[in-house]
Design a protein around this motif. Structure first.
Motif, PDB file in Angstrom:
ATOM      1  N   SER A  97       0.853  -1.190   0.000  1.00  0.00           N
ATOM      2  CA  SER A  97       0.000   0.000   0.000  1.00  0.00           C
ATOM      3  C   SER A  97       0.886   1.235   0.000  1.00  0.00           C
ATOM      4  N   GLY A  98       0.251   2.401   0.089  1.00  0.00           N
ATOM      5  CA  GLY A  98       1.012   3.646   0.188  1.00  0.00           C
ATOM      6  C   GLY A  98       0.945   4.483  -1.067  1.00  0.00           C
ATOM      7  N   ARG A  99       2.058   5.109  -1.394  1.00  0.00           N
ATOM      8  CA  ARG A  99       2.146   6.020  -2.542  1.00  0.00           C
ATOM      9  C   ARG A  99       3.627   6.157  -2.904  1.00  0.00           C
ATOM     10  N   ASP A 100       3.914   6.959  -3.917  1.00  0.00           N
ATOM     11  CA  ASP A 100       5.305   7.183  -4.302  1.00  0.00           C
ATOM     12  C   ASP A 100       6.128   7.636  -3.096  1.00  0.00           C
ATOM     13  N   TYR A 101       7.312   7.094  -2.943  1.00  0.00           N
ATOM     14  CA  TYR A 101       8.224   7.393  -1.841  1.00  0.00           C
ATOM     15  C   TYR A 101       7.688   6.936  -0.477  1.00  0.00           C
ATOM     16  N   PHE A 102       6.654   6.116  -0.480  1.00  0.00           N
ATOM     17  CA  PHE A 102       6.134   5.588   0.791  1.00  0.00           C
ATOM     18  C   PHE A 102       5.450   4.245   0.530  1.00  0.00           C
ATOM     19  N   VAL A 131       6.158 -14.501  14.051  1.00  0.00           N
ATOM     20  CA  VAL A 131       6.384 -13.107  14.441  1.00  0.00           C
ATOM     21  C   VAL A 131       7.521 -12.506  13.613  1.00  0.00           C
ATOM     22  N   VAL A 132       7.191 -11.559  12.778  1.00  0.00           N
ATOM     23  CA  VAL A 132       8.187 -10.890  11.942  1.00  0.00           C
ATOM     24  C   VAL A 132       8.875  -9.808  12.769  1.00  0.00           C
ATOM     25  N   ALA A 133      10.176  -9.919  12.889  1.00  0.00           N
ATOM     26  CA  ALA A 133      10.947  -8.965  13.690  1.00  0.00           C
ATOM     27  C   ALA A 133      11.672  -7.935  12.840  1.00  0.00           C
ATOM     28  N   GLN A 134      11.911  -8.270  11.564  1.00  0.00           N
ATOM     29  CA  GLN A 134      12.674  -7.359  10.709  1.00  0.00           C
ATOM     30  C   GLN A 134      12.353  -7.659   9.251  1.00  0.00           C
ATOM     31  N   VAL A 135      12.202  -6.598   8.454  1.00  0.00           N
ATOM     32  CA  VAL A 135      11.949  -6.743   7.023  1.00  0.00           C
ATOM     33  C   VAL A 135      12.893  -5.816   6.265  1.00  0.00           C
ATOM     34  N   SER A 136      13.453  -6.302   5.190  1.00  0.00           N
ATOM     35  CA  SER A 136      14.259  -5.479   4.286  1.00  0.00           C
ATOM     36  C   SER A 136      13.665  -5.572   2.892  1.00  0.00           C
ATOM     37  N   ASP A 160      20.239  -1.412  -3.498  1.00  0.00           N
ATOM     38  CA  ASP A 160      20.744  -2.371  -2.538  1.00  0.00           C
ATOM     39  C   ASP A 160      19.622  -2.708  -1.552  1.00  0.00           C
ATOM     40  N   TRP A 161      19.893  -3.613  -0.625  1.00  0.00           N
ATOM     41  CA  TRP A 161      18.923  -3.928   0.422  1.00  0.00           C
ATOM     42  C   TRP A 161      18.765  -2.737   1.360  1.00  0.00           C
ATOM     43  N   MET A 162      17.529  -2.461   1.736  1.00  0.00           N
ATOM     44  CA  MET A 162      17.215  -1.357   2.647  1.00  0.00           C
ATOM     45  C   MET A 162      16.324  -1.874   3.768  1.00  0.00           C
ATOM     46  N   ALA A 163      16.701  -1.574   5.006  1.00  0.00           N
ATOM     47  CA  ALA A 163      15.890  -1.980   6.153  1.00  0.00           C
ATOM     48  C   ALA A 163      14.585  -1.192   6.164  1.00  0.00           C
ATOM     49  N   MET A 164      13.484  -1.874   6.426  1.00  0.00           N
ATOM     50  CA  MET A 164      12.195  -1.214   6.584  1.00  0.00           C
ATOM     51  C   MET A 164      11.937  -1.006   8.076  1.00  0.00           C
ATOM     52  N   SER A 165      11.072  -0.060   8.416  1.00  0.00           N
ATOM     53  CA  SER A 165      10.727   0.195   9.807  1.00  0.00           C
ATOM     54  C   SER A 165       9.271  -0.196  10.047  1.00  0.00           C
ATOM     55  N   ARG A 166       9.001  -0.674  11.260  1.00  0.00           N
ATOM     56  CA  ARG A 166       7.632  -1.036  11.604  1.00  0.00           C
ATOM     57  C   ARG A 166       6.793   0.232  11.738  1.00  0.00           C
ATOM     58  N   ASN A 167       5.717   0.314  10.975  1.00  0.00           N
ATOM     59  CA  ASN A 167       4.802   1.443  11.073  1.00  0.00           C
ATOM     60  C   ASN A 167       3.767   1.166  12.156  1.00  0.00           C
ATOM     61  N   TRP A 168       3.042   0.069  12.037  1.00  0.00           N
ATOM     62  CA  TRP A 168       2.137  -0.420  13.088  1.00  0.00           C
ATOM     63  C   TRP A 168       1.797  -1.871  12.775  1.00  0.00           C
ATOM     64  N   GLY A 169       1.538  -2.638  13.834  1.00  0.00           N
ATOM     65  CA  GLY A 169       1.202  -4.042  13.641  1.00  0.00           C
ATOM     66  C   GLY A 169       2.265  -4.754  12.818  1.00  0.00           C
ATOM     67  N   GLN A 170       1.821  -5.405  11.733  1.00  0.00           N
ATOM     68  CA  GLN A 170       2.769  -6.021  10.811  1.00  0.00           C
ATOM     69  C   GLN A 170       2.809  -5.259   9.493  1.00  0.00           C
ATOM     70  N   ASN A 171       2.746  -3.940   9.593  1.00  0.00           N
ATOM     71  CA  ASN A 171       2.911  -3.052   8.447  1.00  0.00           C
ATOM     72  C   ASN A 171       4.290  -2.411   8.518  1.00  0.00           C
ATOM     73  N   TRP A 172       5.058  -2.608   7.457  1.00  0.00           N
ATOM     74  CA  TRP A 172       6.442  -2.151   7.408  1.00  0.00           C
ATOM     75  C   TRP A 172       6.595  -1.120   6.302  1.00  0.00           C
ATOM     76  N   GLN A 173       7.352  -0.050   6.568  1.00  0.00           N
ATOM     77  CA  GLN A 173       7.421   1.044   5.609  1.00  0.00           C
ATOM     78  C   GLN A 173       8.826   1.288   5.068  1.00  0.00           C
ATOM     79  N   SER A 174       8.839   1.766   3.833  1.00  0.00           N
ATOM     80  CA  SER A 174      10.058   2.227   3.178  1.00  0.00           C
ATOM     81  C   SER A 174       9.761   3.586   2.573  1.00  0.00           C
TER      82      SER A 174
END
Length: 248
Positions: free
Chosen positions: A161-166, A179-184, A191-205
């Motif tokens: 989900s999201g939009r350009d740049y998000f 339980v997902v602890a980390q997503v890239s 290259d690989w980029m670490a994502m951050s937890r936004n809420w629940g199991q939603n991860w953002q870049s």
């Protein structure tokens, strides 16, 4: 002599299962109606639990267990405590997935309606799941629980989900510890980029990844990790779910 890789992996798996071998006391109620419709959605971000692969065997966790969403996707086997309640169905247990938060109700005492208030360990289960271990009229029962490996059908799924740049990516239908602890994330030109937890199991870049095929690394809280290569093609769209054939 070095230990064979297969043996190392087996020992790691056995060690993980042993972590939660002990039963822990808690309490359980139910919500969502007899068809479980009221349990759809929730604070983990899974949306329609049927489509997400979780079905009716789900529960909302009290904040003491939910851990600000970090325990979304965890699986627990729950059994009603027959030594403390006549309302249990003896010889029964059920395995559920954590899909929601049961919020505190500070207007009520912990032992009189504030079942999900800290520091209580409490499961607010779907009604069909709850009535498989207890009699409806009880309303609340003492239970024992332990965390168990998740058995899921099919591969890990990613909804973008999201939009350009998000890019906001929901990661679900996860086996193993669940339980997902980390997503890239990796675009075909990055290259690989670490994502951050936004809420629940939603991860953002916050990268611009349009027109690039997307790959993901998913790491669980037990340390196991898989890489899902090019799961989203270069013409991927926001609002689309991509299902892999890889799981734990």
């Amino acid at each position: 002599m070095a230990m064979p890789v297969v043996q190392v992996l087996l020992l790691c798996a056995l060690a993980y299962q042993a972590v939660d071998a002990q039963w822990t006391p808690a309490t359980a109620t139910f919500y969502g109606g007899s068809d479980g419709a009221g349990t759809m959605g929730g604070a983990c971000g899974y949306g329609n639990l049927y489509n997400a692969g979780y079905g009716l065997n789900n529960a909302a966790l009290s904040s003491a267990l939910f851990n600000d969403g970090a325990m979304c996707g965890a699986c627990y086997t729950i059994a009603c405590d027959t030594s403390q309640s006549k309302w249990c169905k003896p010889g029964t247990s059920i395995t559920i997935t954590a899909t929601n938060l049961c919020p505190p109700n500070y207007a009520k005492r912990n032992d009189d309606g504030g079942w999900c208030n800290p520091p209580r360990k409490h499961f607010d289960m779907s009604q069909p799941a709850w009535t498989s271990i207890a009699i409806y009229q009880a309303g609340i029962v003492p239970v024992n629980f332990k965390r168990v490996p998740c058995q899921k059908s099919g591969g890990i799924r990613f909804t973008i989900s999201g939009r350009d740049y998000f890019e906001l990516v929901t990661v679900f239908n996860v086996g193993g510890s669940g339980v997902v602890a980390q997503v890239s994330i990796k675009g075909s030109k990055t290259d690989w980029m670490a994502m951050s937890r936004n809420w629940g199991q939603n991860w953002q870049s916050n990268a611009y990844l349009n027109t690039q095929s997307l790959s993901f690394k998913v790491k669980l809280d037990d340390g196991r990790e898989v890489t899902v290569w090019n799961i989203a093609p270069s013409n991927w769209n926001f609002g689309t779910t991509y299902a892999s054939n890889i799981n734990f």
